[in-house]
Design a protein around this motif. Structure first.
Motif, PDB file in Angstrom:
ATOM      1  N   HIS A 134       0.849  -1.192   0.000  1.00  0.00           N
ATOM      2  CA  HIS A 134       0.000   0.000   0.000  1.00  0.00           C
ATOM      3  C   HIS A 134       0.886   1.245   0.000  1.00  0.00           C
ATOM      4  O   HIS A 134       1.837   1.326   0.793  1.00  0.00           O
ATOM      5  CB  HIS A 134      -0.924   0.018   1.223  1.00  0.00           C
ATOM      6  CG  HIS A 134      -2.093   0.924   1.067  1.00  0.00           C
ATOM      7  ND1 HIS A 134      -1.981   2.296   1.156  1.00  0.00           N
ATOM      8  CD2 HIS A 134      -3.406   0.669   0.810  1.00  0.00           C
ATOM      9  CE1 HIS A 134      -3.173   2.836   0.972  1.00  0.00           C
ATOM     10  NE2 HIS A 134      -4.044   1.879   0.747  1.00  0.00           N
ATOM     11  N   PRO A 135       0.616   2.211  -0.889  1.00  0.00           N
ATOM     12  CA  PRO A 135       1.479   3.396  -0.988  1.00  0.00           C
ATOM     13  C   PRO A 135       1.367   4.358   0.190  1.00  0.00           C
ATOM     14  O   PRO A 135       2.269   5.161   0.425  1.00  0.00           O
ATOM     15  CB  PRO A 135       0.992   4.072  -2.278  1.00  0.00           C
ATOM     16  CG  PRO A 135      -0.433   3.639  -2.409  1.00  0.00           C
ATOM     17  CD  PRO A 135      -0.463   2.233  -1.887  1.00  0.00           C
ATOM     18  N   ILE A 136       0.268   4.284   0.944  1.00  0.00           N
ATOM     19  CA  ILE A 136       0.043   5.207   2.062  1.00  0.00           C
ATOM     20  C   ILE A 136       0.186   4.488   3.398  1.00  0.00           C
ATOM     21  O   ILE A 136       0.924   4.921   4.286  1.00  0.00           O
ATOM     22  CB  ILE A 136      -1.351   5.861   1.957  1.00  0.00           C
ATOM     23  CG1 ILE A 136      -1.450   6.669   0.660  1.00  0.00           C
ATOM     24  CG2 ILE A 136      -1.611   6.751   3.179  1.00  0.00           C
ATOM     25  CD1 ILE A 136      -2.827   7.220   0.390  1.00  0.00           C
ATOM     26  N   HIS A 137      -0.505   3.377   3.552  1.00  0.00           N
ATOM     27  CA  HIS A 137      -0.497   2.639   4.823  1.00  0.00           C
ATOM     28  C   HIS A 137       0.698   1.689   4.873  1.00  0.00           C
ATOM     29  O   HIS A 137       0.543   0.457   4.908  1.00  0.00           O
ATOM     30  CB  HIS A 137      -1.811   1.874   4.989  1.00  0.00           C
ATOM     31  CG  HIS A 137      -3.032   2.733   4.918  1.00  0.00           C
ATOM     32  ND1 HIS A 137      -3.268   3.761   5.792  1.00  0.00           N
ATOM     33  CD2 HIS A 137      -4.088   2.713   4.057  1.00  0.00           C
ATOM     34  CE1 HIS A 137      -4.418   4.351   5.497  1.00  0.00           C
ATOM     35  NE2 HIS A 137      -4.930   3.730   4.448  1.00  0.00           N
ATOM     36  N   VAL A 138       1.890   2.258   4.857  1.00  0.00           N
ATOM     37  CA  VAL A 138       3.103   1.440   4.765  1.00  0.00           C
ATOM     38  C   VAL A 138       3.357   0.624   6.031  1.00  0.00           C
ATOM     39  O   VAL A 138       4.035  -0.404   5.986  1.00  0.00           O
ATOM     40  CB  VAL A 138       4.332   2.320   4.455  1.00  0.00           C
ATOM     41  CG1 VAL A 138       4.221   2.916   3.065  1.00  0.00           C
ATOM     42  CG2 VAL A 138       4.492   3.417   5.500  1.00  0.00           C
ATOM     43  N   LEU A 175       1.315 -14.347   3.369  1.00  0.00           N
ATOM     44  CA  LEU A 175       1.830 -13.893   2.084  1.00  0.00           C
ATOM     45  C   LEU A 175       2.434 -12.493   2.207  1.00  0.00           C
ATOM     46  O   LEU A 175       3.527 -12.227   1.683  1.00  0.00           O
ATOM     47  CB  LEU A 175       0.694 -13.898   1.056  1.00  0.00           C
ATOM     48  CG  LEU A 175       1.065 -13.933  -0.424  1.00  0.00           C
ATOM     49  CD1 LEU A 175       1.889 -15.170  -0.749  1.00  0.00           C
ATOM     50  CD2 LEU A 175      -0.218 -13.914  -1.255  1.00  0.00           C
ATOM     51  N   ALA A 176       1.734 -11.620   2.915  1.00  0.00           N
ATOM     52  CA  ALA A 176       2.261 -10.269   3.125  1.00  0.00           C
ATOM     53  C   ALA A 176       3.526 -10.310   3.971  1.00  0.00           C
ATOM     54  O   ALA A 176       4.502  -9.597   3.698  1.00  0.00           O
ATOM     55  CB  ALA A 176       1.195  -9.393   3.778  1.00  0.00           C
ATOM     56  N   LYS A 203       8.944  -2.975   4.564  1.00  0.00           N
ATOM     57  CA  LYS A 203       7.569  -3.155   5.004  1.00  0.00           C
ATOM     58  C   LYS A 203       6.642  -3.270   3.780  1.00  0.00           C
ATOM     59  O   LYS A 203       6.608  -2.380   2.941  1.00  0.00           O
ATOM     60  CB  LYS A 203       7.132  -1.976   5.869  1.00  0.00           C
ATOM     61  CG  LYS A 203       7.876  -1.877   7.201  1.00  0.00           C
ATOM     62  CD  LYS A 203       7.395  -0.685   7.996  1.00  0.00           C
ATOM     63  CE  LYS A 203       8.133  -0.599   9.334  1.00  0.00           C
ATOM     64  NZ  LYS A 203       7.684   0.579  10.132  1.00  0.00           N
ATOM     65  N   VAL A 204       5.921  -4.361   3.713  1.00  0.00           N
ATOM     66  CA  VAL A 204       4.956  -4.575   2.630  1.00  0.00           C
ATOM     67  C   VAL A 204       3.688  -5.147   3.268  1.00  0.00           C
ATOM     68  O   VAL A 204       3.566  -6.367   3.440  1.00  0.00           O
ATOM     69  CB  VAL A 204       5.480  -5.543   1.548  1.00  0.00           C
ATOM     70  CG1 VAL A 204       4.490  -5.602   0.383  1.00  0.00           C
ATOM     71  CG2 VAL A 204       6.858  -5.124   1.061  1.00  0.00           C
ATOM     72  N   PRO A 205       2.740  -4.295   3.632  1.00  0.00           N
ATOM     73  CA  PRO A 205       1.544  -4.784   4.329  1.00  0.00           C
ATOM     74  C   PRO A 205       0.507  -5.378   3.388  1.00  0.00           C
ATOM     75  O   PRO A 205       0.509  -5.108   2.179  1.00  0.00           O
ATOM     76  CB  PRO A 205       1.003  -3.505   4.978  1.00  0.00           C
ATOM     77  CG  PRO A 205       1.360  -2.437   3.990  1.00  0.00           C
ATOM     78  CD  PRO A 205       2.721  -2.833   3.457  1.00  0.00           C
ATOM     79  N   LEU A 206      -0.333  -6.195   3.937  1.00  0.00           N
ATOM     80  CA  LEU A 206      -1.536  -6.616   3.237  1.00  0.00           C
ATOM     81  C   LEU A 206      -2.453  -5.406   3.124  1.00  0.00           C
ATOM     82  O   LEU A 206      -2.509  -4.584   4.040  1.00  0.00           O
ATOM     83  CB  LEU A 206      -2.238  -7.726   4.028  1.00  0.00           C
ATOM     84  CG  LEU A 206      -3.435  -8.418   3.358  1.00  0.00           C
ATOM     85  CD1 LEU A 206      -2.972  -9.258   2.188  1.00  0.00           C
ATOM     86  CD2 LEU A 206      -4.161  -9.302   4.387  1.00  0.00           C
ATOM     87  N   ASN A 207      -3.131  -5.247   1.998  1.00  0.00           N
ATOM     88  CA  ASN A 207      -4.074  -4.143   1.879  1.00  0.00           C
ATOM     89  C   ASN A 207      -5.517  -4.638   1.927  1.00  0.00           C
ATOM     90  O   ASN A 207      -5.768  -5.846   1.980  1.00  0.00           O
ATOM     91  CB  ASN A 207      -3.801  -3.304   0.618  1.00  0.00           C
ATOM     92  CG  ASN A 207      -3.974  -4.094  -0.675  1.00  0.00           C
ATOM     93  OD1 ASN A 207      -4.930  -4.821  -0.854  1.00  0.00           O
ATOM     94  ND2 ASN A 207      -3.011  -3.929  -1.586  1.00  0.00           N
ATOM     95  N   ALA A 208      -6.447  -3.709   1.924  1.00  0.00           N
ATOM     96  CA  ALA A 208      -7.851  -4.064   2.142  1.00  0.00           C
ATOM     97  C   ALA A 208      -8.389  -5.004   1.077  1.00  0.00           C
ATOM     98  O   ALA A 208      -9.199  -5.889   1.377  1.00  0.00           O
ATOM     99  CB  ALA A 208      -8.707  -2.797   2.205  1.00  0.00           C
TER     100      ALA A 208
END
Length: 251
Positions: free
Chosen positions: A145-149, A178-179, A189-194
């Motif tokens: 996610h580009p904002i919720h890093v 997976l995230a 940091k690479v979070p799962l997004n919605a």
């Protein structure tokens, strides 16, 4: 002879999947009727809560490409609200608005078919998946996610509600792994997004990727209509056009 199991009627009644629209469904709420239409039956309280979550989470994300498409279409054809709404929905795809479908398909195809999984198995499958897609230079839908890093706040709440309703299953667990694997192997940091969370939850609910996308578009229709109505009252379409063309003239 054409036939449909969804609805019909005669001179005296209108039926939706065998239920009387006027004398029965007028007394049910909209989510009940959405479930009846899409799934063929009324929802349990738990399913109803999840359907509500999917609809609410999709309503609006601001001046997105879909909202701008709706506004600009209305600017060109102010008499056609339906055209503006359609324009906003037409862009639902692999980058915006329709990502849940692709995330769900990816998760469904990536997770080996078996009845149960240990945490270690899911972690191993996730790392193998990330390595394979990295080697092929393929982006994993629903991750990043580009904002919720530091983490998409919607995911935590969605999974919390899914657990309360009994829909946090193997696909949701796999999406989280997976995230995590993506972050470990990339060193950032690479979070799962919605969309990744909703794609996983949809599969755990027994829904198809296409139904997940359908719920997203139903929910977003409300937000797009809000943008259309606001555009009628406080238009920005001309300003957007002027900015893009670099001129204040129009024909």
């Amino acid at each position: 002879m054409f036939d449909s199991q969804i609805g019909g009627g005669d001179a005296h009644s209108i039926l939706i999947r065998g239920h009387d629209l006027v004398n029965e469904l007028f007394y049910r709420d909209f989510i009940d009727v959405i479930a009846l239409e899409l799934l063929g039956e009324f929802p349990s309280p738990q399913l109803k809560r999840m359907l509500n979550l999917f609809l609410v989470s999709a309503t609006d994300h601001g001046l997105t490409p879909s909202a701008l498409s709706a506004r600009l279409t209305l600017h060109g054809a102010p008499e056609a609200m339906q055209g503006a709404l359609a324009a906003g929905l037409l862009g639902a795809g692999s980058r915006f608005l329709g990502v849940i479908e692709y995330a769900a398909r990816f998760l469904r195809d990536a997770l080996p078919k078996q009845e149960s999984y240990t945490d270690e198995e899911l972690r191993r499958y996730a790392e193998e998946c990330v390595r394979a897609n990295k080697a092929a230079k393929r982006k994993i839908p629903g991750v990043g996610h580009p904002i919720h890093v530091d983490g998409d706040p919607r995911c935590e709440k969605m999974f919390e509600i899914a657990k309360e309703c009994g829909y946090y299953g193997n696909y949701s667990r796999f999406a989280v792994e997976l995230a995590s694997a993506t972050a470990r192997l990339s060193g950032r940091k690479v979070p799962l997004n919605a969309t990744g969370a909703k794609g996983a939850i949809a599969l755990d609910m027994g829904l198809t990727p296409e139904l997940g996308k359908a719920l997203t578009m139903i929910g977003r229709s409300v937000g797009l209509m809000a943008h259309i109505i606001e555009e009628q009252k406080n238009p920005i379409g001309q300003k957007v056009w002027d900015m893009a063309s670099g001129t204040a003239e129009h024909g």
